[in-house]
Design an enzyme around this catalytic site. Structure first.
Site, mmCIF file in Angstrom:
data_model
loop_
_atom_site.group_PDB
_atom_site.id
_atom_site.type_symbol
_atom_site.label_atom_id
_atom_site.label_comp_id
_atom_site.label_asym_id
_atom_site.label_seq_id
_atom_site.Cartn_x
_atom_site.Cartn_y
_atom_site.Cartn_z
ATOM 1 N N PHE A 121 0.824 -1.210 0.000
ATOM 2 C CA PHE A 121 0.000 0.000 0.000
ATOM 3 C C PHE A 121 0.856 1.257 0.000
ATOM 4 C CE2 PHE A 121 0.819 0.055 4.563
ATOM 5 C CZ PHE A 121 0.691 1.381 4.929
ATOM 6 N N LYS A 122 2.096 1.148 0.425
ATOM 7 C CA LYS A 122 2.928 2.336 0.558
ATOM 8 C C LYS A 122 3.330 2.921 -0.798
ATOM 9 C CE LYS A 122 4.110 0.988 5.172
ATOM 10 N NZ LYS A 122 5.060 0.659 6.215
ATOM 11 N N ASP A 123 3.169 2.120 -1.851
ATOM 12 C CA ASP A 123 3.398 2.663 -3.190
ATOM 13 C C ASP A 123 2.413 3.784 -3.507
ATOM 14 O OD1 ASP A 123 5.523 0.934 -3.987
ATOM 15 O OD2 ASP A 123 4.076 -0.662 -4.358
ATOM 16 N N LEU A 126 4.332 6.634 -1.921
ATOM 17 C CA LEU A 126 5.753 6.839 -2.190
ATOM 18 C C LEU A 126 6.089 6.972 -3.667
ATOM 19 C CD1 LEU A 126 7.173 4.675 0.685
ATOM 20 C CD2 LEU A 126 7.621 7.085 0.302
#
Length: 532
Positions: A121-123, A126
């Site tokens: 999910f951090k994509d 980021l």
């Protein structure tokens, strides 16, 4: 316009601890952490008065609407911002970016947030932050000689997913060095090779002897160190960087609109429950921002593993690193190693932002004006976090603050055994393979469904691809007939990484040692650039 709405041109940022005020979005992005140790917030959360008109927008167009409420066009022109957004989400494997799937029961839906390049999910944040960094730095350095350029040194700590997502977002970017610290031996093999097989010259990995909290403490120490700040222009990619929170607001709105299209019993304007597995409180904090902007949220359910500081807070009003029974025994446990390692955290950094809001709203309710309420909130934060540092905890907070927070938040704690059981039962019932963090959320979702009297739609956030946590998934499903992890779960792209050479530096748990390593890395890069 509602009383919360402010002109976009006026949007400025402050520190939760009161030391910084009236900062631009660019400053907040490039600094990451405030000089006083606080976290950045907008002066006011803007109201999205026309949010219902967004229901048919693409993910990228929705992001532009939301980001434009927080970023003045005088800082980033709208067309430039649109270009940054379009580049950021062009790297995702799914056309919808974050697809919503109907999982179990009539009212349980799963939001798949793992379709970006690092399968996490951090994509969602980021990829945007990487392109944003590059845009701001290229603009700042236009026409400058190498020795005069603003060279950003991004330092981040990871419990697994932030590191790979940061590297995928920053690899090869101009005028940026990125160094990621991870706890040696405490992340999954796939997570490790996603980081350590990256060969770009501007990317560095440090394996720290210690826990994620140790890595996070090192990063905070660097930001507070005069020598590091003299020699390095430090930037943050952890969820302490407000742009991370901003980017994650988008998928709360987007999933809400998807739900209205996928469920005949749900209409735009109805309330929904979001269930979010969380360690550092950044992902669910974005849901709180969405709620404050106007999204109809019934509850935000905080799903924790056995490292349950957040669940204990919502239960008792006390924020403490260690449970009372551990302290009474005289042998408080260190951070527990669980099946969901990205949530193995003793202190949730972003919770400071929520506490600031709770204190501010309490002051407003007791007659303070806007300026005085912000001042009171910052004073409370400084006092609480001094206590956290000196004695390992604080609280209970004022009962009215806790009651106010419970209007929107609930919490649950999920054990290792329950996590594994949910992976197994979900597969048996649906053939869907959950990663262990998502299984924590699904376990909490089932409990939330049983608590709600009337049928309430639930969106549970799936935070990572199951391939990243092979041991937990394979162990849970080892007795399932015909299940083959490599064939059914592991993508070819990740299989290939396991065969590549790695590049990583081992380091002791010492922020001074880390500082010297990073200074040497940056000097080497700058010298190579000068000689190019």
């Amino acid at each position: 316009m509602t009383t919360n709405a402010i002109p976009t041109e006026a949007q400025k940022y402050l520190s939760t601890r009161g030391g910084d005020y009236d900062l631009s979005f660019e400053t907040v992005v490039l600094k990451g952490l405030a000089a006083d140790g606080g976290l950045f917030l907008p002066h006011e959360v803007p109201s999205a008065d026309d949010w219902q008109s967004w229901k048919d927008l693409s993910y990228a167009d929705l992001a532009l609407k939301i980001f434009s409420l927080y970023i003045s066009p005088s800082e980033i022109p709208t067309e430039d911002l649109k270009g940054i957004i379009d580049r950021s989400y062009s790297t995702f494997r799914a056309d919808e970016i974050t697809p919503l799937v109907h999982l179990q029961d009539d009212n349980l839906f799963l939001l798949e947030l793992f379709h970006g390049p690092s399968y996490s999910f951090k994509d969602c944040a980021l990829q945007f932050l990487g392109n944003l960094f590059e845009y701001l730095l290229v603009r700042k350095n236009r026409g400058k000689q190498t020795k005069d350029k603003h060279h950003l040194t991004v330092v981040g700590a990871t419990s697994g997913d932030t590191g790979s997502a940061a590297i995928y977002g920053l690899r090869g970017k101009k005028d940026v060095t990125v160094t990621i610290l991870h706890p040696k031996g405490r992340i999954s093999p796939i997570q490790e090779v996603q980081m350590t097989t990256c060969t770009e010259a501007n990317v560095h990995n440090l394996a720290v002897t210690g826990t994620f909290d140790d890595c996070q403490d090192i990063v905070k120490a660097l930001f507070g160190d005069a020598d590091a700040n003299e020699h390095l222009k430090l930037g943050a990619v952890n969820s302490i960087n407000f742009s991370r929170i901003l980017a994650q607001i988008v998928f709360y709105y987007y999933s809400y609109f998807q739900l209205a299209k996928k469920s005949s019993s749900f209409n735009v304007g109805d309330k929904v429950r979001f269930v979010t597995p969380t360690g550092n409180f950044g992902n669910i904090l974005a849901g709180y921002f969405a709620h404050k902007m106007g999204l109809p949220v019934d509850k935000l359910v905080v799903a924790t593993n056995e490292n349950d500081i957040l669940h204990r807070f919502w239960t008792t009003g006390r924020y403490e690193k260690h449970p009372a029974e551990d302290k009474q025994s005289g042998k408080p446990d260190a951070c527990k190693e669980t099946l969901s390692p990205a949530m193995d955290i003793l202190v949730s950094s972003n919770f400071e932002r929520l506490l600031w809001f709770l204190s501010k709203e309490h002051a407003l309710a007791n007659g303070a004006d806007s300026q005085s309420s912000k001042k009171q909130a910052s004073e409370d934060i400084v006092s609480w976090y001094q206590s956290l540092k000196s004695s390992g905890g604080f609280g209970p907070i004022h009962q009215d603050m806790l009651t106010n927070g419970r209007q929107i938040f609930e919490s649950d704690r999920v054990s290792n055994a329950e996590t594994s059981a949910t992976i197994k039962s979900c597969y048996q019932e649906t053939k869907y393979v959950l990663d262990p963090h998502t299984a924590v959320g699904i376990t909490a979702s089932h409990r939330s469904l049983s608590r709600t009297g009337a049928p309430t739609h639930h969106i549970s956030l799936s935070t990572a691809h199951p391939a990243k946590f092979s041991d937990a998934v394979a162990t849970a499903l080892k007795d399932e007939a015909g299940f083959d992890f490599d064939a059914q779960v592991l993508p070819d792209e990740l299989k290939a990484l396991l065969q590549k050479e790695t590049r990583v530096t081992q380091v002791e748990n010492s922020w001074e040692a880390v500082r010297e390593i990073i200074k040497a890395q940056v000097q080497k890069e700058l010298k190579a650039e000068e000689n190019a």
